[in-house]
Design a protein around this motif. Structure first.
Motif, PDB file in Angstrom:
ATOM      1  N   PRO A 266       0.794  -1.237   0.000  1.00  0.00           N
ATOM      2  CA  PRO A 266       0.000   0.000   0.000  1.00  0.00           C
ATOM      3  C   PRO A 266       0.825   1.284   0.000  1.00  0.00           C
ATOM      4  O   PRO A 266       0.303   2.343  -0.349  1.00  0.00           O
ATOM      5  N   LYS A 267       2.105   1.190   0.382  1.00  0.00           N
ATOM      6  CA  LYS A 267       2.899   2.440   0.429  1.00  0.00           C
ATOM      7  C   LYS A 267       3.628   2.720  -0.886  1.00  0.00           C
ATOM      8  O   LYS A 267       4.345   3.718  -0.998  1.00  0.00           O
ATOM      9  N   THR A 268       3.443   1.832  -1.854  1.00  0.00           N
ATOM     10  CA  THR A 268       4.182   1.963  -3.104  1.00  0.00           C
ATOM     11  C   THR A 268       3.757   3.208  -3.892  1.00  0.00           C
ATOM     12  O   THR A 268       2.575   3.516  -4.014  1.00  0.00           O
ATOM     13  N   LYS A 269       4.762   3.934  -4.386  1.00  0.00           N
ATOM     14  CA  LYS A 269       4.491   5.073  -5.273  1.00  0.00           C
ATOM     15  C   LYS A 269       5.036   4.741  -6.658  1.00  0.00           C
ATOM     16  O   LYS A 269       5.918   3.902  -6.798  1.00  0.00           O
ATOM     17  N   THR A 270       4.500   5.425  -7.669  1.00  0.00           N
ATOM     18  CA  THR A 270       4.988   5.167  -9.030  1.00  0.00           C
ATOM     19  C   THR A 270       5.495   6.463  -9.653  1.00  0.00           C
ATOM     20  O   THR A 270       5.171   7.557  -9.214  1.00  0.00           O
ATOM     21  N   ARG A 271       6.300   6.286 -10.697  1.00  0.00           N
ATOM     22  CA  ARG A 271       6.674   7.439 -11.524  1.00  0.00           C
ATOM     23  C   ARG A 271       6.726   6.957 -12.975  1.00  0.00           C
ATOM     24  O   ARG A 271       6.902   5.765 -13.241  1.00  0.00           O
ATOM     25  N   LEU A 272       6.542   7.915 -13.881  1.00  0.00           N
ATOM     26  CA  LEU A 272       6.579   7.572 -15.304  1.00  0.00           C
ATOM     27  C   LEU A 272       7.782   8.247 -15.935  1.00  0.00           C
ATOM     28  O   LEU A 272       8.068   9.420 -15.660  1.00  0.00           O
ATOM     29  N   ARG A 273       8.508   7.447 -16.742  1.00  0.00           N
ATOM     30  CA  ARG A 273       9.620   8.018 -17.509  1.00  0.00           C
ATOM     31  C   ARG A 273       9.248   7.934 -18.984  1.00  0.00           C
ATOM     32  O   ARG A 273       8.710   6.911 -19.419  1.00  0.00           O
ATOM     33  N   PRO A 274       9.520   8.974 -19.749  1.00  0.00           N
ATOM     34  CA  PRO A 274       9.187   8.943 -21.183  1.00  0.00           C
ATOM     35  C   PRO A 274       9.886   7.758 -21.870  1.00  0.00           C
ATOM     36  O   PRO A 274      11.025   7.430 -21.539  1.00  0.00           O
ATOM     37  N   SER A 275       9.170   7.149 -22.793  1.00  0.00           N
ATOM     38  CA  SER A 275       9.748   6.008 -23.495  1.00  0.00           C
ATOM     39  C   SER A 275       9.185   5.974 -24.909  1.00  0.00           C
ATOM     40  O   SER A 275       8.500   6.919 -25.338  1.00  0.00           O
ATOM     41  N   TYR A 276       9.437   4.897 -25.619  1.00  0.00           N
ATOM     42  CA  TYR A 276       8.877   4.783 -26.968  1.00  0.00           C
ATOM     43  C   TYR A 276       8.379   3.374 -27.228  1.00  0.00           C
ATOM     44  O   TYR A 276       9.101   2.384 -27.003  1.00  0.00           O
ATOM     45  N   PHE A 277       7.139   3.244 -27.649  1.00  0.00           N
ATOM     46  CA  PHE A 277       6.617   1.994 -28.210  1.00  0.00           C
ATOM     47  C   PHE A 277       5.830   2.367 -29.446  1.00  0.00           C
ATOM     48  O   PHE A 277       5.164   3.427 -29.464  1.00  0.00           O
ATOM     49  N   PRO A 278       5.874   1.554 -30.481  1.00  0.00           N
ATOM     50  CA  PRO A 278       5.222   1.938 -31.737  1.00  0.00           C
ATOM     51  C   PRO A 278       3.708   2.085 -31.606  1.00  0.00           C
ATOM     52  O   PRO A 278       3.100   2.834 -32.363  1.00  0.00           O
ATOM     53  N   PHE A 279       3.111   1.362 -30.663  1.00  0.00           N
ATOM     54  CA  PHE A 279       1.639   1.369 -30.618  1.00  0.00           C
ATOM     55  C   PHE A 279       1.068   2.194 -29.469  1.00  0.00           C
ATOM     56  O   PHE A 279      -0.118   2.137 -29.202  1.00  0.00           O
ATOM     57  N   THR A 280       1.939   2.964 -28.765  1.00  0.00           N
ATOM     58  CA  THR A 280       1.415   3.904 -27.760  1.00  0.00           C
ATOM     59  C   THR A 280       2.051   5.284 -27.966  1.00  0.00           C
ATOM     60  O   THR A 280       3.189   5.391 -28.407  1.00  0.00           O
ATOM     61  N   PRO A 282       1.471   9.194 -25.824  1.00  0.00           N
ATOM     62  CA  PRO A 282       2.867   9.005 -25.399  1.00  0.00           C
ATOM     63  C   PRO A 282       3.093   7.644 -24.752  1.00  0.00           C
ATOM     64  O   PRO A 282       2.155   7.006 -24.299  1.00  0.00           O
ATOM     65  N   SER A 283       4.371   7.255 -24.679  1.00  0.00           N
ATOM     66  CA  SER A 283       4.738   5.990 -24.048  1.00  0.00           C
ATOM     67  C   SER A 283       5.538   6.264 -22.790  1.00  0.00           C
ATOM     68  O   SER A 283       6.185   7.314 -22.674  1.00  0.00           O
ATOM     69  N   ALA A 284       5.488   5.335 -21.872  1.00  0.00           N
ATOM     70  CA  ALA A 284       6.192   5.545 -20.604  1.00  0.00           C
ATOM     71  C   ALA A 284       6.724   4.232 -20.041  1.00  0.00           C
ATOM     72  O   ALA A 284       6.163   3.172 -20.297  1.00  0.00           O
ATOM     73  N   GLU A 285       7.830   4.336 -19.315  1.00  0.00           N
ATOM     74  CA  GLU A 285       8.274   3.234 -18.476  1.00  0.00           C
ATOM     75  C   GLU A 285       7.725   3.516 -17.085  1.00  0.00           C
ATOM     76  O   GLU A 285       7.866   4.630 -16.573  1.00  0.00           O
ATOM     77  N   VAL A 286       7.077   2.533 -16.495  1.00  0.00           N
ATOM     78  CA  VAL A 286       6.516   2.712 -15.165  1.00  0.00           C
ATOM     79  C   VAL A 286       7.507   2.184 -14.134  1.00  0.00           C
ATOM     80  O   VAL A 286       7.914   1.021 -14.190  1.00  0.00           O
ATOM     81  N   ASP A 287       7.919   3.058 -13.207  1.00  0.00           N
ATOM     82  CA  ASP A 287       8.772   2.645 -12.097  1.00  0.00           C
ATOM     83  C   ASP A 287       7.950   2.679 -10.812  1.00  0.00           C
ATOM     84  O   ASP A 287       6.985   3.435 -10.711  1.00  0.00           O
ATOM     85  N   ALA A 288       8.370   1.882  -9.848  1.00  0.00           N
ATOM     86  CA  ALA A 288       7.725   1.924  -8.533  1.00  0.00           C
ATOM     87  C   ALA A 288       8.803   2.079  -7.474  1.00  0.00           C
ATOM     88  O   ALA A 288       9.951   1.678  -7.682  1.00  0.00           O
TER      89      ALA A 288
END
Ligand SMILES: [Zn+2]
Length: 367
Positions: A266-280, A282-288
């Motif tokens: 329950p204490k986990t936080k996330t962040r998004l880093r810009p990334s690239y995928f052909p089918f999304t 914007p695209s993002a890498e999800v970190d926790a």
């Protein structure tokens, strides 16, 4: 035992010279036989011995009477002896037949008793299998998404290039289509291949059903990677897709947050880093935030406080064109998680190959 002393002697020796005396001798024998049958238990083993003693061809009592009484009898007594002997034989055979039934019934009863199940005995313990760590992780991931309205669909592991690449906005020149990465089926007319991700089911699902779509797709995928501590030629993915008329980037971020808290705590936080995928786009890498140190830095997160979870993004409008969805009206997000990677992260497994070596010492740690 039959009376040896009488039947081993001839009638002459016994002084039986008249029909009356002969009849009396036969009566004696018959009486002894009746007594012995009456006394005999129904035990099959001793029963066989008893049978031989009376009816055995070589030295049974009936044979001895024939040999010692009938054969040497004087002509005038022979008829009487023969008649008495026949009566005795009929009586013996009838009695033995009756007794035989009793003996057999007894034998059947005791064997039934032997075969009967003794419910007081301890049972045979069979080793119960458990679900593999990967299967457990799949179920955990599916549970999380089912709880917020997603459903589970599965698709073929052999795909066409259209579903695996083109319809996902991966054109011919994209590096993912390089022979180095993909297993192609030899001799396949339409260039069939082993799917490199579970994403083809995004297309197959949207082709079949109108929006809204909320699905997760668990399954095996294949890439031509050289096996090492974190790579194999086969791995497991769970794909997610949500498409509707009013899905925003906030919904995407909210879903990602919810997932991370459910999966890692329950204490986990996330962040998004810009990334690239052909089918999304914007695209993002999800970190926790690291579930081991909580973000302060440790060996697992390489002192960064963050761990990389998966890639995701908003569905590229170009993809809607392939499935005749209205790109003006619809929006959505998609993600692709490496299940093996998530399982290793959560359960502290450092070597990918142990997941697939079927070593029970490893498997038993995840009952
Ligand atoms: Zn850490």
């Amino acid at each position: 035992m039959p009376e040896k002393s009488i039947i081993e002697q001839t009638l002459l020796d016994l002084g039986a010279t008249t029909p009356d005396k002969v009849a009396s001798l036969f009566a004696d024998v018959r009486q002894r036989f009746d007594e012995q049958v009456a006394r005999h238990s129904n035990d099959p083993e001793t029963w066989r011995v008893f049978l031989v003693q009376w009816t055995g061809r070589k030295s049974g009592a009936l044979t001895q009477i024939t040999d010692n009484w009938l054969k040497p009898a004087s002509p005038e007594l022979k008829k009487v002896v023969g008649a008495e002997l026949n009566k005795l034989k009929a009586h013996v055979e009838a009695s033995l037949e009756e007794k035989r039934k009793e003996v057999e019934a007894q034998a059947e009863q005791s064997s039934a008793a032997r075969d009967a199940i003794d419910l007081s005995l301890p049972g045979v313990e069979r080793a119960l299998g458990t679900r593999h760590l990967i299967r457990q992780t799949f179920e955990e991931l599916q549970r999380i998404f089912l709880s917020i309205g997603f459903s589970v669909v599965e698709g073929p592991e052999i795909e066409t290039p259209y579903y695996n690449f083109e319809a996902l906005n991966i054109p011919e020149y994209h590096p993912a289509r390089d022979n180095m990465d993909t297993f192609y089926i030899e001799g396949a007319r339409q260039g069939h291949l082993l799917r490199t991700h579970t994403s083809p089911m995004q297309i197959r699902t949207m082709e079949k059903q109108p929006p809204p779509v909320r699905i997760v797709v668990p399954g095996k995928v294949y890439r031509r990677d050289n096996p090492d501590a974190t790579h194999g030629y086969m791995f497991h993915q769970i794909e997610g897709l949500a498409v509707d008329t009013d899905i925003t980037f906030c919904d995407f971020k909210g879903t990602v947050d919810y997932f991370a808290r459910e999966f890692l705590g329950p204490k986990t936080k996330t962040r998004l880093r810009p990334s690239y995928f052909p089918f999304t786009e914007p695209s993002a890498e999800v970190d926790a935030t690291c579930h081991v140190c909580g973000g302060s830095g440790c060996r697992v997160c390489k002192q960064s406080g963050w761990i990389e979870l998966f890639g995701a993004g908003m569905v590229d409008p170009a993809v809607y064109g392939f499935v005749k969805y209205d790109a003006e009206r619809l929006s959505g997000f998609a993600f692709g998680m490496g299940v093996d990677r998530l399982a290793m992260l959560k359960y502290g497994v450092t070597e990918l190959p142990v997941l697939f070596q079927n070593d029970v010492r490893f498997l038993r740690q995840f009952p």
